[in-house]
Design a protein around this motif. Sequence first.
Motif, PDB file in Angstrom:
ATOM      1  N   PHE A   1      30.877 -32.087 -39.680  1.00  0.00           N
ATOM      2  CA  PHE A   1      30.160 -30.857 -39.335  1.00  0.00           C
ATOM      3  C   PHE A   1      28.887 -31.184 -38.558  1.00  0.00           C
ATOM      4  N   LEU A   2      28.197 -32.229 -38.992  1.00  0.00           N
ATOM      5  CA  LEU A   2      26.994 -32.682 -38.291  1.00  0.00           C
ATOM      6  C   LEU A   2      27.333 -33.074 -36.859  1.00  0.00           C
ATOM      7  N   MET A   3      28.349 -33.900 -36.700  1.00  0.00           N
ATOM      8  CA  MET A   3      28.722 -34.367 -35.359  1.00  0.00           C
ATOM      9  C   MET A   3      29.192 -33.227 -34.468  1.00  0.00           C
ATOM     10  N   ALA A   4      30.005 -32.320 -35.049  1.00  0.00           N
ATOM     11  CA  ALA A   4      30.525 -31.208 -34.261  1.00  0.00           C
ATOM     12  C   ALA A   4      29.399 -30.345 -33.731  1.00  0.00           C
ATOM     13  N   ASN A   5      28.421 -30.054 -34.567  1.00  0.00           N
ATOM     14  CA  ASN A   5      27.320 -29.190 -34.139  1.00  0.00           C
ATOM     15  C   ASN A   5      26.409 -29.884 -33.136  1.00  0.00           C
ATOM     16  N   LEU A   6      26.114 -31.160 -33.349  1.00  0.00           N
ATOM     17  CA  LEU A   6      25.311 -31.889 -32.371  1.00  0.00           C
ATOM     18  C   LEU A   6      26.020 -31.950 -31.023  1.00  0.00           C
ATOM     19  N   ALA A   7      27.319 -32.236 -31.050  1.00  0.00           N
ATOM     20  CA  ALA A   7      28.078 -32.347 -29.803  1.00  0.00           C
ATOM     21  C   ALA A   7      28.203 -30.990 -29.116  1.00  0.00           C
ATOM     22  N   LEU A   8      28.544 -29.948 -29.891  1.00  0.00           N
ATOM     23  CA  LEU A   8      28.746 -28.626 -29.296  1.00  0.00           C
ATOM     24  C   LEU A   8      27.448 -28.070 -28.724  1.00  0.00           C
ATOM     25  N   GLY A   9      26.362 -28.167 -29.505  1.00  0.00           N
ATOM     26  CA  GLY A   9      25.087 -27.652 -29.032  1.00  0.00           C
ATOM     27  C   GLY A   9      24.626 -28.361 -27.773  1.00  0.00           C
ATOM     28  N   THR A  10      24.761 -29.690 -27.752  1.00  0.00           N
ATOM     29  CA  THR A  10      24.291 -30.461 -26.608  1.00  0.00           C
ATOM     30  C   THR A  10      25.201 -30.275 -25.400  1.00  0.00           C
ATOM     31  N   PHE A  11      26.507 -30.232 -25.631  1.00  0.00           N
ATOM     32  CA  PHE A  11      27.436 -29.992 -24.526  1.00  0.00           C
ATOM     33  C   PHE A  11      27.123 -28.668 -23.840  1.00  0.00           C
ATOM     34  N   ASN A  12      26.857 -27.634 -24.632  1.00  0.00           N
ATOM     35  CA  ASN A  12      26.598 -26.318 -24.057  1.00  0.00           C
ATOM     36  C   ASN A  12      25.283 -26.244 -23.305  1.00  0.00           C
ATOM     37  N   LEU A  13      24.417 -27.228 -23.468  1.00  0.00           N
ATOM     38  CA  LEU A  13      23.163 -27.262 -22.721  1.00  0.00           C
ATOM     39  C   LEU A  13      23.323 -27.864 -21.328  1.00  0.00           C
ATOM     40  N   LEU A  14      24.522 -28.337 -20.994  1.00  0.00           N
ATOM     41  CA  LEU A  14      24.758 -28.776 -19.618  1.00  0.00           C
ATOM     42  C   LEU A  14      24.383 -27.635 -18.670  1.00  0.00           C
ATOM     43  N   PRO A  15      23.576 -27.900 -17.645  1.00  0.00           N
ATOM     44  CA  PRO A  15      23.064 -26.811 -16.798  1.00  0.00           C
ATOM     45  C   PRO A  15      24.060 -26.305 -15.761  1.00  0.00           C
TER      46      PRO A  15
ATOM     47  N   LEU B   1      17.420 -16.414 -23.143  1.00  0.00           N
ATOM     48  CA  LEU B   1      17.144 -16.499 -24.583  1.00  0.00           C
ATOM     49  C   LEU B   1      18.422 -16.333 -25.396  1.00  0.00           C
ATOM     50  N   VAL B   2      19.275 -15.402 -24.975  1.00  0.00           N
ATOM     51  CA  VAL B   2      20.558 -15.211 -25.655  1.00  0.00           C
ATOM     52  C   VAL B   2      21.385 -16.485 -25.568  1.00  0.00           C
ATOM     53  N   ALA B   3      21.399 -17.113 -24.399  1.00  0.00           N
ATOM     54  CA  ALA B   3      22.154 -18.353 -24.221  1.00  0.00           C
ATOM     55  C   ALA B   3      21.605 -19.466 -25.095  1.00  0.00           C
ATOM     56  N   LEU B   4      20.282 -19.559 -25.178  1.00  0.00           N
ATOM     57  CA  LEU B   4      19.646 -20.618 -25.968  1.00  0.00           C
ATOM     58  C   LEU B   4      19.966 -20.495 -27.456  1.00  0.00           C
ATOM     59  N   ALA B   5      20.218 -19.272 -27.911  1.00  0.00           N
ATOM     60  CA  ALA B   5      20.470 -19.053 -29.340  1.00  0.00           C
ATOM     61  C   ALA B   5      21.689 -19.830 -29.834  1.00  0.00           C
ATOM     62  N   GLY B   6      22.705 -20.015 -28.999  1.00  0.00           N
ATOM     63  CA  GLY B   6      23.909 -20.732 -29.428  1.00  0.00           C
ATOM     64  C   GLY B   6      23.638 -22.180 -29.784  1.00  0.00           C
ATOM     65  N   PRO B   7      23.085 -22.981 -28.843  1.00  0.00           N
ATOM     66  CA  PRO B   7      22.749 -24.368 -29.189  1.00  0.00           C
ATOM     67  C   PRO B   7      21.753 -24.474 -30.336  1.00  0.00           C
ATOM     68  N   LEU B   8      20.776 -23.563 -30.405  1.00  0.00           N
ATOM     69  CA  LEU B   8      19.817 -23.619 -31.505  1.00  0.00           C
ATOM     70  C   LEU B   8      20.513 -23.409 -32.853  1.00  0.00           C
TER      71      LEU B   8
END
Length: 243
Positions: A137-151, A96-103
Amino acid sequence: MEWVLSFVAVVVAIILHEIAHGYAALALGDDTAKRMGRLSLNPLVHVDRVGTIIVPGLFLIAQALARTGGGVFFGWAKPVPIDIRRLPNPRRSMALVALAGPLMNYALAFLALLLLHATPLLPWEPRLWAIGFLAFFLMANLALGTFNLLPIPPLDGGRIAVGVLPERLAIAWAGMERAGIAVVLLVVFLLPAALAEFGIGFDPLRWWLHGIADPIFRFLAALAGHPRDLVIVLRFLDGDGGG
């Protein structure tokens, strides 16, 4: 000037991503980050000289020199300290803590989409700068959040996987943590660049971003009232610079 806006957007996205981890841990019972002053909005307490400044800067400068409108954003802040012993059901809590970053990043992307509605109220030149920054800002957040979801541990997606996998598999997966960043750098960045020299198209990061970030972008854009007029931003996400 565009790369300056990009750099600021990336750094803000990275820092707020990290703060979100700290607040999630606090909500679950671990106040370590709070006691150590890491829930502050002061960026200086979160800056990692390499991960927050040098690495994102090099990526953005390379994109500026290549004159590309979009591309890969990669970086990190100093991880917030978390005492897993203070968390109930540590494995699930860490997920849950990890999920908070991408969210957090997706929430910031949605905020950028909402703020785009206000840009017509600005004079022409400030409006252009505002739209430019919000797009970055939109692109950075979409890219960062999605990149960090790599398993892959220690990315957030890897820690989420550890939290939901059966215990034996989770232990084995968590064992990748030390080598995880090396695996990411090799498979996601270095190998595609090397294969491209031989005309081989292998770009797992782009496939991942398109598979996850594109539908999230479309959903957030529609939710914010932009169902059709942000095609140019989507083309930036596609990496063609909108040209």
